[in-house]
Write a protein that holds these residues in place. Structure first.
Motif, short mmCIF file in Angstrom:
data_model
loop_
_atom_site.label_atom_id
_atom_site.label_comp_id
_atom_site.label_asym_id
_atom_site.label_seq_id
_atom_site.Cartn_x
_atom_site.Cartn_y
_atom_site.Cartn_z
N ASN A 67 36.05 46.85 78.31
CA ASN A 67 35.44 46.08 79.09
C ASN A 67 36.25 45.62 80.26
OD1 ASN A 67 32.76 45.28 77.49
ND2 ASN A 67 34.43 45.13 76.30
N TYR A 68 35.82 45.59 81.65
CA TYR A 68 36.64 45.75 82.77
C TYR A 68 35.77 44.77 83.98
CZ TYR A 68 33.64 49.61 84.16
OH TYR A 68 32.37 50.25 84.41
N ALA A 69 36.63 44.36 84.81
CA ALA A 69 36.29 43.49 86.05
C ALA A 69 36.78 44.50 87.25
CB ALA A 69 36.43 42.17 85.94
N SER A 70 36.12 44.13 88.30
CA SER A 70 36.26 44.85 89.49
C SER A 70 37.69 44.39 90.05
CB SER A 70 35.56 44.64 90.76
OG SER A 70 35.52 43.34 90.99
N ASP A 71 38.36 43.63 89.70
CA ASP A 71 39.56 43.34 90.19
C ASP A 71 40.72 42.97 89.15
OD1 ASP A 71 38.51 40.84 88.93
OD2 ASP A 71 39.10 39.39 90.45
N HIS A 72 40.56 43.68 87.79
CA HIS A 72 41.43 43.28 86.86
C HIS A 72 41.52 44.53 85.95
CE1 HIS A 72 43.39 40.87 83.83
NE2 HIS A 72 42.72 41.22 83.05
N PRO A 73 42.45 45.38 86.26
CA PRO A 73 42.69 46.65 85.50
C PRO A 73 43.11 46.40 84.00
CG PRO A 73 44.57 46.30 86.95
CD PRO A 73 43.62 45.28 87.24
N VAL A 74 42.37 46.94 82.99
CA VAL A 74 42.52 46.63 81.32
C VAL A 74 42.77 48.06 80.88
CG1 VAL A 74 41.23 44.77 81.47
CG2 VAL A 74 40.32 46.71 81.24
N THR B 122 29.79 50.94 85.71
CA THR B 122 29.66 50.76 87.21
C THR B 122 30.79 51.55 87.57
OG1 THR B 122 31.45 49.01 87.01
CG2 THR B 122 28.97 48.39 87.31
N THR B 123 30.93 51.79 88.94
CA THR B 123 31.84 53.18 89.46
C THR B 123 33.19 52.57 88.97
OG1 THR B 123 30.21 53.82 90.91
CG2 THR B 123 32.42 54.25 91.25
N THR C 156 35.50 42.48 70.91
CA THR C 156 35.38 42.31 72.08
C THR C 156 35.15 40.72 72.23
OG1 THR C 156 34.41 44.15 72.84
CG2 THR C 156 34.22 42.68 74.35
N VAL C 157 35.87 40.06 73.28
CA VAL C 157 35.39 38.51 73.49
C VAL C 157 34.69 38.69 74.83
CG1 VAL C 157 37.00 37.50 72.10
CG2 VAL C 157 37.61 37.92 74.36
N ALA C 158 33.79 37.83 75.15
CA ALA C 158 33.02 37.29 76.30
C ALA C 158 32.74 36.06 76.60
CB ALA C 158 31.90 38.38 76.48
N GLY C 159 32.93 35.32 77.57
CA GLY C 159 32.41 33.97 77.93
C GLY C 159 32.96 33.10 77.34
#
Length: 176
Positions: free
Chosen positions: A11-18, A38-39, A112-115
Motif C-alpha cells: 500500500n502506498y501514498a503519492s508522497d511516501h515511497p514504500v 493508481t499510476t 496491512t494496517v490502515a487508519g
C-alpha cells in the motif's frame, strides 16, 4: 497472472515511497503480474527462490480479515466488527481457510494496517505468550503492509496484537 485476487501486497501514498518483500506464486510461464490502483513507478528486485522440493506451498492470495468494513469471511471463520482496539489482539483462523490445508504448521501472510489512530506496531504470533518483537511498524498517516512467515498455533490460528487502534487486513499467500 490471470484473475486478480482481492488482496494487496503493498500500500502506498503519492508522497511516501514504500517497499515490501514478497513470496509469490509464479504463473506457468514463470512470471508475475503487478497491478496498481493508481499510476506509479514500480521497482521489482528478485532476491531468491523457493526450491521445488521445499515444504512451502504457494497459494493464490486470499483475504482472510478486513476490519475496515463489517463483513463475514466467505468461510464464516472470522467476523470483522471494526478496528482492533489499541492494547488488544484478535485471533485469526488460518489453517483450513482458502487453500491452506488443515494441518499447516506455518503461513505466509501479508498483513496491512490502515487508519491507525497513532503510531504503533503489530505483533503476529501463534497465540500463547506474545513475543517481544514487532511484525509491522506504522504511523497514523500511512497504510503499511508487510509480508511475514509465522508459525500457527496448534489450532491453526495466529494472534495479532495492536499497540494502538487500527484497522487490520490479512491476506494469506502460502503455507508450510
Amino acid at each position: 497472472c490471470g484473475d486478480m485476487p482481492l488482496a494487496s501486497s503493498l500500500n502506498y501514498a503519492s508522497d511516501h515511497p514504500v517497499a515490501n518483500e514478497l513470496i509469490t506464486k509464479l504463473s506457468p510461464n514463470g512470471t508475475v503480474c503487478i497491478s496498481a490502483l493508481t499510476t506509479t513507478h514500480v521497482i521489482v528486485d528478485a532476491v531468491g527462490h523457493v526450491p521445488a522440493d521445499s515444504a512451502y506451498e504457494p497459494a493464490d492470495p486470499t483475504r482472510l480479515v478486513d476490519t475496515r468494513v463489517p463483513w463475514v469471511a466467505s468461510d464464516a471463520e472470522f467476523t470483522a466488527t471494526g478496528p482492533v482496539a489499541g492494547g488488544t489482539m484478535i485471533e485469526v483462523p488460518i489453517a483450513g481457510r482458502g487453500t491452506i490445508p488443515i494441518g499447516a504448521q506455518a503461513a505466509v501472510l501479508n498483513v496491512t494496517v490502515a487508519g491507525a489512530t497513532a503510531p504503533g506496531f503489530l505483533t503476529v504470533f501463534p497465540c500463547g505468550d506474545m513475543p517481544l518483537a514487532s511484525s509491522l511498524n506504522y504511523a497514523s498517516d500511512h497504510p503499511v503492509a508487510n509480508e511475514l512467515i509465522t508459525k500457527l498455533s496448534p489450532n491453526g490460528t495466529v494472534c495479532i496484537y495492536a499497540l494502538t487502534t487500527t484497522h487490520v487486513i490479512v491476506d494469506v499467500v502460502g503455507s508450510m
